[in-house]
Design a protein around this motif. Structure first.
Motif, short mmCIF file in Angstrom:
data_model
loop_
_atom_site.label_atom_id
_atom_site.label_comp_id
_atom_site.label_asym_id
_atom_site.label_seq_id
_atom_site.Cartn_x
_atom_site.Cartn_y
_atom_site.Cartn_z
N ARG A 48 0.80 -1.22 0.00
CA ARG A 48 0.00 0.00 0.00
C ARG A 48 0.84 1.27 0.00
O ARG A 48 0.34 2.35 -0.29
CB ARG A 48 -0.91 0.05 1.24
CG ARG A 48 -2.11 -0.84 1.12
CD ARG A 48 -2.74 -0.98 2.49
NE ARG A 48 -3.57 -2.18 2.55
CZ ARG A 48 -4.87 -2.16 2.40
NH1 ARG A 48 -5.50 -1.04 2.21
NH2 ARG A 48 -5.57 -3.28 2.45
N LEU A 108 8.28 0.35 -12.37
CA LEU A 108 6.97 0.97 -12.34
C LEU A 108 6.28 0.64 -11.01
O LEU A 108 6.31 -0.50 -10.56
CB LEU A 108 6.16 0.41 -13.50
CG LEU A 108 5.15 1.32 -14.20
CD1 LEU A 108 5.85 2.57 -14.73
CD2 LEU A 108 4.51 0.56 -15.36
N GLY A 109 5.65 1.66 -10.42
CA GLY A 109 4.96 1.45 -9.15
C GLY A 109 3.97 0.30 -9.22
O GLY A 109 3.86 -0.51 -8.29
N GLN A 110 3.27 0.22 -10.33
CA GLN A 110 2.27 -0.83 -10.51
C GLN A 110 2.89 -2.22 -10.43
O GLN A 110 2.35 -3.13 -9.81
CB GLN A 110 1.61 -0.64 -11.87
CG GLN A 110 0.27 -1.30 -11.96
CD GLN A 110 -0.47 -0.89 -13.22
OE1 GLN A 110 0.04 -0.11 -14.03
NE2 GLN A 110 -1.66 -1.40 -13.39
N GLU A 111 4.06 -2.36 -11.06
CA GLU A 111 4.77 -3.64 -11.07
C GLU A 111 5.28 -3.97 -9.67
O GLU A 111 5.16 -5.11 -9.21
CB GLU A 111 5.93 -3.54 -12.08
CG GLU A 111 7.00 -4.62 -11.97
CD GLU A 111 6.48 -6.04 -12.25
OE1 GLU A 111 5.35 -6.18 -12.73
OE2 GLU A 111 7.24 -6.99 -11.97
N LYS A 169 3.14 4.00 -4.72
CA LYS A 169 2.27 4.82 -5.57
C LYS A 169 2.33 4.25 -6.98
O LYS A 169 3.37 4.23 -7.63
CB LYS A 169 2.71 6.28 -5.56
CG LYS A 169 2.52 6.91 -4.20
CD LYS A 169 2.74 8.42 -4.27
CE LYS A 169 2.45 9.07 -2.93
NZ LYS A 169 3.41 8.68 -1.87
N ILE A 170 1.19 3.79 -7.44
CA ILE A 170 1.13 3.01 -8.68
C ILE A 170 1.62 3.78 -9.91
O ILE A 170 2.22 3.21 -10.81
CB ILE A 170 -0.32 2.48 -8.87
CG1 ILE A 170 -0.55 1.34 -7.87
CG2 ILE A 170 -0.55 1.97 -10.29
CD1 ILE A 170 -1.94 0.79 -7.89
N HIS A 171 1.40 5.09 -9.93
CA HIS A 171 1.75 5.84 -11.14
C HIS A 171 3.13 6.48 -11.07
O HIS A 171 3.46 7.34 -11.87
CB HIS A 171 0.68 6.91 -11.41
CG HIS A 171 -0.66 6.30 -11.66
ND1 HIS A 171 -0.94 5.57 -12.80
CD2 HIS A 171 -1.78 6.25 -10.93
CE1 HIS A 171 -2.18 5.12 -12.74
NE2 HIS A 171 -2.71 5.51 -11.61
N ASN A 199 7.47 6.03 -10.89
CA ASN A 199 8.59 5.14 -11.18
C ASN A 199 9.53 5.13 -9.98
O ASN A 199 9.75 6.17 -9.37
CB ASN A 199 9.38 5.63 -12.39
CG ASN A 199 8.59 5.47 -13.66
OD1 ASN A 199 7.64 4.70 -13.71
ND2 ASN A 199 8.97 6.21 -14.67
N ARG A 247 2.49 -7.92 -3.61
CA ARG A 247 1.25 -8.62 -3.27
C ARG A 247 1.40 -10.12 -3.48
O ARG A 247 0.99 -10.92 -2.65
CB ARG A 247 0.09 -8.11 -4.13
CG ARG A 247 -0.56 -6.89 -3.57
CD ARG A 247 -1.53 -6.28 -4.57
NE ARG A 247 -1.48 -4.83 -4.49
CZ ARG A 247 -2.12 -4.14 -3.56
NH1 ARG A 247 -2.87 -4.75 -2.68
NH2 ARG A 247 -2.02 -2.83 -3.51
N SER A 267 4.03 -3.01 -6.86
CA SER A 267 2.86 -3.37 -6.05
C SER A 267 2.43 -4.81 -6.34
O SER A 267 2.17 -5.59 -5.42
CB SER A 267 1.73 -2.39 -6.36
OG SER A 267 0.55 -2.83 -5.78
N ARG A 268 2.37 -5.17 -7.63
CA ARG A 268 2.00 -6.54 -8.01
C ARG A 268 2.96 -7.55 -7.39
O ARG A 268 2.56 -8.54 -6.79
CB ARG A 268 2.04 -6.67 -9.54
CG ARG A 268 1.78 -8.11 -10.03
CD ARG A 268 2.39 -8.38 -11.41
NE ARG A 268 3.83 -8.37 -11.44
CZ ARG A 268 4.62 -9.40 -11.09
NH1 ARG A 268 4.09 -10.52 -10.66
NH2 ARG A 268 5.94 -9.30 -11.16
#
Ligand SMILES: [Zn+2]
Length: 165
Positions: free
Chosen positions: A9, A53-56, A12-14, A16, A62, A58-59
């Protein structure tokens, strides 16, 4: 601070992240982040500095958490045959110390009756125990129960025979 289980959490997904950014974010060592890259965390490209990437991120975190839950749930031992963590039959397990702070937890899979093992840190045994009733045994205390001949024993006897001849 430093956490073995960084919280996804915080990411921040967006954004780098560089390796340094991630290390700072979770208060962990940069080498830990480099290990993540080896374990499947994907960088944006091959160029330096490495950016993720933040999204990566986070994935990755998780998934890592879920894996940790699968194998590390308290009171459970992973059965290789069933490919799942199991509460051993009778909620009973034996713990054989294999080092000063290490041990092997051994139980019986309730579904396939195989022996299942889990390496444990004895210092954390109370967190691992869950609802299990654990019997602590001394290493080698069970010798004599098994009829399997020891290979080492045979070969040393042979060696001796050679010496005597
Ligand atoms: Zn099983």
């Amino acid at each position: 601070m430093g956490s073995r289980h960084p919280n996804p959490r915080l990411v921040k997904i967006h954004r780098n992240y560089s390796v340094e950014d991630i290390a700072r974010l979770f208060g962990i060592h940069k080498n830990t982040v480099r290990n993540w890259l080896k374990q499947g965390l994907a960088a944006i490209d091959d160029r330096r500095p490495i950016l993720i990437l933040g999204q990566e991120l986070s994935r990755f975190l998780r998934e890592r958490r879920q894996k940790a839950k699968k194998t590390c749930g308290p009171g459970r031992i992973y059965c290789i045959a069933c490919r799942a963590p199991k509460v051993p039959a009778g909620k009973m397990a034996e713990c054989m110390p294999s080092g000063r702070l290490a041990g092997n937890l051994c139980g019986i899979c309730p579904d396939c009756d195989r022996l299942i093992y889990r390496r444990v840190n004895l210092g954390k045994i109370d967190a691992i125990r869950g609802e299990l009733e654990i019997t602590f045994t001394q290493p080698h205390a069970r010798i004599g129960e098994s009829a399997v001949p020891s290979v080492n024993c045979d070969s040393s006897q042979k060696a001796q025979a050679h010496e005597n001849a």
